[in-house]
Scaffold this active site. Structure first.
Site, PDB file in Angstrom:
ATOM      1  CG  ASP A  78      27.616  63.539  52.977  1.00  0.00           C
ATOM      2  OD1 ASP A  78      26.462  63.785  53.353  1.00  0.00           O
ATOM      3  OD2 ASP A  78      27.868  62.895  51.939  1.00  0.00           O
ATOM      4  CG  HIS A 113      23.705  61.730  51.945  1.00  0.00           C
ATOM      5  ND1 HIS A 113      24.970  62.109  51.572  1.00  0.00           N
ATOM      6  CD2 HIS A 113      23.172  61.118  50.867  1.00  0.00           C
ATOM      7  CE1 HIS A 113      25.192  61.747  50.324  1.00  0.00           C
ATOM      8  NE2 HIS A 113      24.117  61.142  49.863  1.00  0.00           N
ATOM      9  CB  SER A 291      25.385  59.717  47.107  1.00  0.00           C
ATOM     10  OG  SER A 291      25.044  61.062  46.900  1.00  0.00           O
TER      11      SER A 291
END
Length: 418
Positions: A78, A113, A291
């Protein structure tokens, strides 16, 4: 690139002024619009209450009776993970940065994120194992952070976005290879690209050959379902590669999220609307998109690999897809796949696939009377006293006398005339 954006909301104290943050990259091709909104006071100990619906929908507390993910490393490929936030302290290994940009981890726009996703997988609350903060699906697992994309607010994102896609996807292939070489048993990728890539496909094949389970988000380009592919969302990679478990998103009521990509890559679904997570800043947020749904399913895969480490990826996928709740009327549809993942049922099915004998009726599979086979003592051996030794000696002497007498009689018989 996928264009739909989903909202993430920060849980803030009262009277906090409203601010608007820029869009950040939730995934290459799967962007999230980030807004700071007013909210009520949210002490860490209320976060557990806010996330209970997620754990209950996936029947996670029942699965924790068997395992909490110990011994499993989950690679979060990520935008990076901050290892110092309260609910991940001691649970993160920081791997390489393949983005090609020089943003430092101390930058507030680094690893936004990725940290959310890691907290959903391996968050252990604080203090570790305590009642405050976020508890991930596999709180005893370890996160291996591999950075392959920058967040969209990253100061060097502009330069990154001008790179050719094959070069960008080479970073993903390197990230997968690194995760496999460094012991990951589950790979979680809440990212998406618009086209397949040969290097990534080869890296995935190597991961499968090493027994690694790979989970990816289906994408946030939801489209109304229809009888033909015309009404479906575009494919997203790596979710669309064979062998990868592609995850769609549902809301608190179990209804498919409007943004969740509707295409034939979707295999299962998980909560993906207003899911509590801890950010890289240590603040708690509610995040939405496929996600978080991907991260939650990766956590369930970690529970399975913890309990059954030798179970092949295809059998892990079978355990997940065959035990879902809220299954579509015809068994499958392109919005939620085979249904919502049930952690406890998936673990039970994994046990059958691994050849575990079923627990006796009425006895939990986690219970072994007396501590299990390893705790059963050997049959006791009584010490031999002097009385037994004298008895054995007399018996041996009598045997010798009888043997001698028999020998003498045999000799006499041989000397007698016929």
């Amino acid at each position: 690139m996928l264009s739909r954006r989903r909202a993430a909301r920060r849980i803030l104290p009262r009277r906090m002024p409203i601010r608007r943050a820029g869009a950040i990259l939730a995934a290459a091709g799967c962007a999230v619009s980030l807004a700071v909104l007013p909210g009520t006071v949210a002490a860490a100990d209320t976060i557990r209450d806010n996330q209970q619906w997620v754990l209950n929908m996936m029947d996670v507390p029942a699965a924790w009776q068997l395992t909490r993910g110990a011994g499993v490393t989950v690679a979060v490929i990520d935008s990076g993970v901050n290892p110092h936030i309260s609910d991940l302290t001691g649970s993160v290994i920081t791997g390489p940065d393949y983005t090609g940009v020089s943003t430092r981890p101390s930058n507030p726009d680094w690893g936004v994120h990725g940290t959310w996703m890691a907290s959903l997988i391996a968050g252990h609350g604080h203090p570790a194992g305590g009642d405050n903060g976020v508890t991930g699906i596999a709180p005893a697992s370890t996160i291996l952070s591999v950075r392959v994309i920058p967040d969209r607010a990253d100061p060097h994102y502009g330069r990154y976005s001008r790179e050719q896609e094959p070069h960008i996807q080479d970073a993903l292939a390197h990230g997968i290879d690194y995760a496999v070489q460094h012991g990951a048993k589950v790979i979680s990728m809440s990212i998406g690209y618009s086209a397949p890539n040969g290097a990534v496909k080869q890296a995935l094949q190597d991961a499968f050959s090493h027994g690694v389970v790979v989970v990816a988000s289906a994408g946030n380009s939801g489209a109304p379902g229809g009888p033909s592919d015309v009404g479906q969302a575009p494919e997203s990679f790596p979710a669309d590669y064979p062998g990868v478990i592609s995850v769609g998103a549902v809301n608190m009521d179990g209804e498919v999220a409007g943004f969740s990509s509707d295409n034939l890559s979707v295999q299962v679904a998980a909560p993906g609307v207003n899911v509590p997570a801890q950010g890289r800043d240590g603040v708690y947020w509610v995040v939405s998109g496929t996600s978080p749904a991907c991260a939650l399913v990766a956590g369930v895969a970690a529970l399975i690999k913890s309990r059954y480490p030798a179970l092949a990826p295809r059998l892990v996928a079978s355990a997940l897809t065959s035990t879902t709740t809220d299954r579509p009327a015809h068994g499958y549809d392109s919005q939620v796949g085979f249904g919502i993942v049930d952690a406890a049922a998936a673990l039970a099915k994994a046990g059958k696939l691994a050849g575990d004998p079923p627990a006796p009726a009425g006895i939990s599979a986690a219970v072994q009377f007396g501590g299990g086979p390893a705790a059963v003592p050997q049959a006791p051996v009584r010490p031999r006293g002097s009385g037994l030794l004298i008895l054995f000696a007399l018996l041996a002497l009598a045997s010798l006398v009888l043997t001698g007498a028999a020998g003498t009689r045999l000799g006499l018989l041989r000397r007698s005339p016929p």
